[in-house]
Each structure stands twice: as C-alpha cells, then as structure tokens.
Design a protein around this motif. Structure first.
Motif, PDB file in Angstrom:
ATOM      1  N   PHE A  17       0.826  -1.200   0.000  1.00  0.00           N
ATOM      2  CA  PHE A  17       0.000   0.000   0.000  1.00  0.00           C
ATOM      3  C   PHE A  17       0.870   1.263   0.000  1.00  0.00           C
ATOM      4  O   PHE A  17       0.641   2.195  -0.771  1.00  0.00           O
ATOM      5  N   VAL A  18       1.876   1.296   0.884  1.00  0.00           N
ATOM      6  CA  VAL A  18       2.738   2.472   0.989  1.00  0.00           C
ATOM      7  C   VAL A  18       3.513   2.681  -0.310  1.00  0.00           C
ATOM      8  O   VAL A  18       3.603   3.807  -0.810  1.00  0.00           O
ATOM      9  N   LYS A  19       4.060   1.609  -0.877  1.00  0.00           N
ATOM     10  CA  LYS A  19       4.800   1.747  -2.143  1.00  0.00           C
ATOM     11  C   LYS A  19       3.882   2.247  -3.246  1.00  0.00           C
ATOM     12  O   LYS A  19       4.272   3.119  -4.028  1.00  0.00           O
ATOM     13  N   GLN A  20       2.666   1.725  -3.299  1.00  0.00           N
ATOM     14  CA  GLN A  20       1.710   2.164  -4.314  1.00  0.00           C
ATOM     15  C   GLN A  20       1.372   3.644  -4.118  1.00  0.00           C
ATOM     16  O   GLN A  20       1.295   4.397  -5.082  1.00  0.00           O
ATOM     17  N   TYR A  21       1.199   4.069  -2.876  1.00  0.00           N
ATOM     18  CA  TYR A  21       0.897   5.469  -2.600  1.00  0.00           C
ATOM     19  C   TYR A  21       2.023   6.377  -3.109  1.00  0.00           C
ATOM     20  O   TYR A  21       1.778   7.373  -3.788  1.00  0.00           O
ATOM     21  N   PHE A  22       3.269   6.029  -2.780  1.00  0.00           N
ATOM     22  CA  PHE A  22       4.390   6.843  -3.234  1.00  0.00           C
ATOM     23  C   PHE A  22       4.518   6.803  -4.752  1.00  0.00           C
ATOM     24  O   PHE A  22       4.807   7.825  -5.375  1.00  0.00           O
ATOM     25  N   ASP A  23       4.294   5.661  -5.354  1.00  0.00           N
ATOM     26  CA  ASP A  23       4.344   5.562  -6.815  1.00  0.00           C
ATOM     27  C   ASP A  23       3.290   6.461  -7.462  1.00  0.00           C
ATOM     28  O   ASP A  23       3.588   7.182  -8.413  1.00  0.00           O
ATOM     29  N   GLN A  24       2.064   6.405  -6.950  1.00  0.00           N
ATOM     30  CA  GLN A  24       0.978   7.209  -7.517  1.00  0.00           C
ATOM     31  C   GLN A  24       1.254   8.702  -7.392  1.00  0.00           C
ATOM     32  O   GLN A  24       0.796   9.489  -8.212  1.00  0.00           O
ATOM     33  N   ASN A  25       1.983   9.080  -6.355  1.00  0.00           N
ATOM     34  CA  ASN A  25       2.307  10.491  -6.143  1.00  0.00           C
ATOM     35  C   ASN A  25       3.677  10.857  -6.691  1.00  0.00           C
ATOM     36  O   ASN A  25       4.182  11.954  -6.416  1.00  0.00           O
ATOM     37  N   GLU A  26       4.248   9.946  -7.464  1.00  0.00           N
ATOM     38  CA  GLU A  26       5.535  10.150  -8.140  1.00  0.00           C
ATOM     39  C   GLU A  26       6.624  10.594  -7.175  1.00  0.00           C
ATOM     40  O   GLU A  26       7.392  11.521  -7.445  1.00  0.00           O
ATOM     41  N   ILE A  27       6.679   9.914  -6.032  1.00  0.00           N
ATOM     42  CA  ILE A  27       7.695  10.178  -5.024  1.00  0.00           C
ATOM     43  C   ILE A  27       8.745   9.078  -5.122  1.00  0.00           C
ATOM     44  O   ILE A  27       8.430   7.891  -4.975  1.00  0.00           O
ATOM     45  N   ASP A  28       9.978   9.475  -5.403  1.00  0.00           N
ATOM     46  CA  ASP A  28      11.065   8.505  -5.472  1.00  0.00           C
ATOM     47  C   ASP A  28      11.377   7.986  -4.078  1.00  0.00           C
ATOM     48  O   ASP A  28      11.373   8.759  -3.110  1.00  0.00           O
ATOM     49  N   TYR A  29      11.641   6.694  -3.994  1.00  0.00           N
ATOM     50  CA  TYR A  29      11.990   6.094  -2.717  1.00  0.00           C
ATOM     51  C   TYR A  29      12.950   4.934  -2.953  1.00  0.00           C
ATOM     52  O   TYR A  29      13.061   4.407  -4.053  1.00  0.00           O
ATOM     53  N   THR A  30      13.636   4.574  -1.886  1.00  0.00           N
ATOM     54  CA  THR A  30      14.486   3.397  -1.893  1.00  0.00           C
ATOM     55  C   THR A  30      13.796   2.345  -1.043  1.00  0.00           C
ATOM     56  O   THR A  30      13.414   2.631   0.100  1.00  0.00           O
ATOM     57  N   GLU A  31      13.626   1.168  -1.606  1.00  0.00           N
ATOM     58  CA  GLU A  31      13.029   0.069  -0.848  1.00  0.00           C
ATOM     59  C   GLU A  31      14.145  -0.793  -0.272  1.00  0.00           C
ATOM     60  O   GLU A  31      15.081  -1.156  -0.966  1.00  0.00           O
TER      61      GLU A  31
END
Length: 77
Positions: A17-31
């Motif tokens: 859910f969190v990864k999808q949220y950041f993806d939808q908001n075009e926020i780069d992240y490191t997993e």
C-alpha cells in the motif's frame, strides 16, 4: 527533494500500500527489504521491529500515516 526509504518485507500488504501510494504520487523512494540482514539491522537500529517503516529525511514513521507522510513531503491534497 526528500530522501525516502521504505523498509519492507515479502507478503506485507501495508508495505505494498505504501509503495503504491508513493508511486501514484511520483515520489522517489528506496526500498529496503529486511530479508537482507543488513537492512534488518538498520531497521532495528531505528528502534523499529515492524514493516513498513518509512524514513523521510531523518524522520521515522513507524506506522502507515498518509497525512503525516504528506506533511513531511510538503504534499497538499
């Protein structure tokens, strides 16, 4: 740009859910999947024992809290 790290593990619906949220908001992240013992140690060093744990710059979020994520990232919705 904020530095975002998400500590995750396999078969973790809140992590997805969190990864999808950041993806939808075009926020780069490191997993960082904690099946890697190095990442698991990093998570424990943050005094966290669950996933997802989100690190935005130097602020640690121990639970899924979209409103707090938005505030830390400067997102208004």
């Amino acid at each position: 740009m904020k530095n975002v790290i998400i500590y995750t593990q396999d078969q973790c619906p809140p992590c997805q859910f969190v990864k999808q949220y950041f993806d939808q908001n075009e926020i780069d992240y490191t997993e960082k999947n904690i099946k890697n013992s190095k990442y698991k140690s990093e998570l424990i060093d943050l005094d966290s024992f669950s996933t997802p744990t989100v690190l935005i710059d130097d602020k640690v979020f121990y639970q899924v809290d979209i409103e707090s994520f938005n505030k830390a990232l400067g997102i208004t919705q």
